[in-house]
Motif scaffolding. Structure first.
Motif, PDB file in Angstrom:
ATOM      1  N   ASP A 102       0.698  -1.376   0.057  1.00 10.90           N
ATOM      2  CA  ASP A 102      -0.113   0.058  -0.019  1.00 10.90           C
ATOM      3  C   ASP A 102       0.823   1.366   0.043  1.00 10.90           C
ATOM      4  O   ASP A 102       0.527   2.342   0.301  1.00 10.90           O
ATOM      5  N   PRO A 142      -4.625  -4.769  -7.147  1.00  5.39           N
ATOM      6  CA  PRO A 142      -5.896  -3.864  -7.242  1.00  5.39           C
ATOM      7  C   PRO A 142      -5.525  -2.919  -5.963  1.00  5.39           C
ATOM      8  O   PRO A 142      -4.898  -2.849  -4.898  1.00  5.39           O
ATOM      9  N   SER A 143      -6.450  -1.764  -6.417  1.00  7.50           N
ATOM     10  CA  SER A 143      -6.446  -0.774  -5.162  1.00  7.50           C
ATOM     11  C   SER A 143      -7.153  -1.434  -3.818  1.00  7.50           C
ATOM     12  O   SER A 143      -6.781  -0.735  -2.774  1.00  7.50           O
ATOM     13  N   ASP A 144      -8.063  -2.266  -4.037  1.00 11.72           N
ATOM     14  CA  ASP A 144      -8.661  -2.761  -2.899  1.00 11.72           C
ATOM     15  C   ASP A 144      -7.969  -4.185  -2.867  1.00 11.72           C
ATOM     16  O   ASP A 144      -8.480  -5.002  -3.556  1.00 11.72           O
ATOM     17  N   LEU A 145      -6.997  -4.303  -1.913  1.00  8.90           N
ATOM     18  CA  LEU A 145      -6.371  -5.479  -1.839  1.00  8.90           C
ATOM     19  C   LEU A 145      -7.146  -6.798  -1.241  1.00  8.90           C
ATOM     20  O   LEU A 145      -7.062  -7.916  -1.491  1.00  8.90           O
ATOM     21  N   LYS A 146      -8.604  -6.604  -0.845  1.00 11.69           N
ATOM     22  CA  LYS A 146      -9.508  -7.769  -0.826  1.00 11.69           C
ATOM     23  C   LYS A 146      -9.588  -8.193  -2.034  1.00 11.69           C
ATOM     24  O   LYS A 146     -10.372  -9.591  -2.044  1.00 11.69           O
ATOM     25  N   GLN A 147      -9.550  -7.886  -2.980  1.00 14.91           N
ATOM     26  CA  GLN A 147      -9.916  -8.242  -4.536  1.00 14.91           C
ATOM     27  C   GLN A 147      -8.652  -9.145  -5.154  1.00 14.91           C
ATOM     28  O   GLN A 147      -8.757  -9.812  -6.038  1.00 14.91           O
TER      29      GLN A 147
END
Length: 359
Positions: free
Chosen positions: A115, A315-320
């Protein structure tokens, strides 16, 4: 930082890291882990000295970004290593640092949370913790030596070290390699040239004097004896492979001319596969067939492999993030990995014991 008209004009801040000794005190080398490392290094040395007829295979994710997935991969690889160990000596690829041509994620040590927070102190802790876990499992590990300070934190847990194509020509890395306790593979240049790797082998085999940090984090002058277990790693270059029998024969000739041991490791990825993971098994099979036809110089293979095939952008959303999929170069999946190594073992088992060293 306080303003200084002369120094650090472009430096925003400085943060102290724990010393190598402090990190090792927190995560000490256990007796079992040490036994894995020492046995692993001795096995690779014996293979390079032609006292052990097996091939060593450096295999694993292009880079480590998910500790949970790394644990699962290691558990599978240890089981596979036991199954093929009479012919292939498996070493898990555990790469924490990634060289970048321009910019991009530089690896778990540099940015462990992916991040741009760059908690390097946490990255060093995570890296050592993972390596300790693998060694206690009895699974040897390899890595790429990129930052010259990092080995002081983790090198006691490494069996085999690579110097990448971008850094093989670096004096700093040649000097560092001369003092490393592991056997070390130098990749040919990104343009496919052999000269930089051959020069690196000569340089690393000799003693050097250079600056570094000791276990207490102090600046020190290191004096090394030289590392005689250097060898070349062929990875292709400029879109051209160099694993075919003609290329191998030319490398053999150049190594002999340079009065170096004729030991060759083949990187089945990078330019040798045109970064197409589906080609990696074909490269490995070609090398196996060369050995079956009488090749005596190929002693190792490198493969990029993960739980699942392919790669993914971060991805910007690491949950993805998809579990068990590389975030750097694309890898072969586990099913392909098992099939490839079992096939190589079955083909090579009858012939490796009769194989003679070049020359």
């Amino acid at each position: 930082m306080a303003k200084d008209p002369v120094n650090n004009l472009n430096v925003l801040s400085q943060d102290l890291l724990p010393t190598p000794q402090q990190v090792k005190n927190a995560l000490p080398l256990t007796e079992k882990a040490q036994a894995t490392v020492l046995q692993g290094r001795e096995t690779v040395r014996r293979i390079l000295d032609r006292e052990d007829p097996r091939l060593f295979v450096v295999i694993g994710p292009c880079s480590i970004h998910d500790i949970k997935a790394a644990h699962e991969y290691a558990k599978r690889l240890k089981r596979l290593a036991d199954e093929v160990g009479d012919t292939l000596y498996l070493i898990m690829r555990v790469y924490f640092e990634k060289p970048r041509t321009t910019v991009g994620w530089k690896g778990l040590i540099n940015d462990p949370f992916m991040d741009d927070s760059f908690h390097i102190e946490k990255g060093l802790h995570l890296a050592r913790e993972l390596l300790l876990h693998l060694a206690e499992m009895g699974l040897p590990a390899s890595t790429e030596a990129l930052d010259p300070i990092t080995p002081q934190y983790i090198s006691d847990l490494i069996t085999w070290t690579a110097i990448g194509a971008r850094t093989t020509e670096s004096q700093t890395h040649r000097e560092m390699a001369s003092g490393l306790s592991t056997p070390i593979g130098f990749k040919n240049g990104t343009d496919g040239s052999l000269t930089v790797a051959i020069n690196a082998l000569h340089s690393a085999a000799r003693g050097h004097h250079f600056l570094g940090i000791n276990q207490e984090g102090q600046c020190a002058v290191f004096r090394t004896r030289g590392n005689r277990y250097g060898h070349i790693v062929l990875r292709g270059g400029n879109g051209r492979p160099n694993y075919d029998s003609v290329s191998i024969a030319l490398v053999e000739k150049e190594l002999a001319k340079a009065k170096l041991p004729v030991n060759i490791a083949v990187d089945c990825s990078h330019a040798n596969s045109n970064k197409d993971p589906a080609v990696q098994p074909l490269v490995a099979e070609n090398c196996v067939n060369q050995i079956l036809e009488g090749n005596r110089s190929i002693v190792a293979l490198m493969l990029e492999s993960h739980l699942h095939a392919g790669s993914q952008p971060i991805p910007s959303d690491l949950k993805q993030l998809k579990y068990g999929v590389s975030v750097t170069d694309p890898c072969i999946g586990w099913e392909t990995t098992e099939k490839l190594l079992h096939s190589a073992r079955e083909k090579l088992k009858p012939v490796l014991g009769k194989r003679k060293a070049p020359g």
